[in-house]
Scaffold this motif. Structure first.
Motif, PDB file in Angstrom:
ATOM      1  N   PRO A  43      -6.570  -7.348  -0.095  1.00 36.15           N
ATOM      2  CA  PRO A  43      -6.518  -7.192  -1.379  1.00 36.15           C
ATOM      3  C   PRO A  43      -5.201  -7.648  -2.799  1.00 36.15           C
ATOM      4  N   VAL A  44      -5.483  -8.667  -3.387  1.00 38.48           N
ATOM      5  CA  VAL A  44      -4.228  -8.582  -3.927  1.00 38.48           C
ATOM      6  C   VAL A  44      -3.832  -8.090  -5.451  1.00 38.48           C
ATOM      7  N   GLY A  45      -3.335  -6.591  -5.340  1.00 36.29           N
ATOM      8  CA  GLY A  45      -3.120  -5.795  -6.687  1.00 36.29           C
ATOM      9  C   GLY A  45      -1.851  -5.743  -7.460  1.00 36.29           C
ATOM     10  N   GLU A  46      -1.446  -5.814  -6.416  1.00 37.62           N
ATOM     11  CA  GLU A  46       0.248  -5.959  -6.535  1.00 37.62           C
ATOM     12  C   GLU A  46       0.912  -7.416  -6.638  1.00 37.62           C
ATOM     13  N   ILE A  47       1.675  -6.789  -7.629  1.00 40.18           N
ATOM     14  CA  ILE A  47       3.075  -8.490  -7.395  1.00 40.18           C
ATOM     15  C   ILE A  47       3.754  -8.267  -6.132  1.00 40.18           C
ATOM     16  N   TRP A  48       4.109  -7.257  -5.314  1.00 39.76           N
ATOM     17  CA  TRP A  48       4.000  -7.363  -4.162  1.00 39.76           C
ATOM     18  C   TRP A  48       3.400  -7.833  -2.843  1.00 39.76           C
ATOM     19  N   VAL A  49       2.735  -7.386  -3.519  1.00 38.15           N
ATOM     20  CA  VAL A  49       1.321  -7.940  -1.789  1.00 38.15           C
ATOM     21  C   VAL A  49       1.195  -9.348  -2.227  1.00 38.15           C
ATOM     22  N   THR A  50       1.023 -10.174  -3.173  1.00 33.10           N
ATOM     23  CA  THR A  50       0.895 -11.580  -3.923  1.00 33.10           C
ATOM     24  C   THR A  50       1.628 -12.437  -2.791  1.00 33.10           C
TER      25      THR A  50
END
Length: 106
Positions: A43-50
């Motif tokens: 899931p791409v929810g937060e900027i750091w995960v992206t």
């Protein structure tokens, strides 16, 4: 008149699109493929995960980035690593190479 004919870079003709070796494209393709797989399953929810998901494509893209006087960034990193991790031994081949003494003084 000092006209010199300097041949064009003959190695560029052996490269794909004049810039990439097959290994470079395979490395970048692997990074892009891994990024696409991560985009599909995480899931791409937060900027750091992206940023974490995009990092394989960004890192491999940086490594195959063409650089003047070298092939690419990966080449610079490998040469710098070899320079700093291997012993630097230089064999003397100067004007007193044969006998090891300065000419005229024995």
């Amino acid at each position: 008149m000092n006209n010199y004919l300097i041949p064009a870079n003959t190695k560029r003709g052996k490269l794909i699109l004049g810039w990439f070796r097959p290994f470079d494209l395979a490395l970048f393709g692997t990074g892009v493929f891994l990024t696409i797989v991560l985009l599909a399953f995480l899931p791409v929810g937060e900027i750091w995960v992206t940023l974490l998901i995009l990092s394989p494509a960004l890192i491999t893209g940086f490594l195959v980035l063409p650089v003047p006087y070298y092939h690419n960034m990966m080449n610079i990193i490998v040469e710098a690593f070899e320079f700093y991790t291997h012993d630097q031994t230089y064999k003397w081949k100067g004007w007193c190479y044969r006998d090891g003494s300065i000419k005229g003084k024995k």
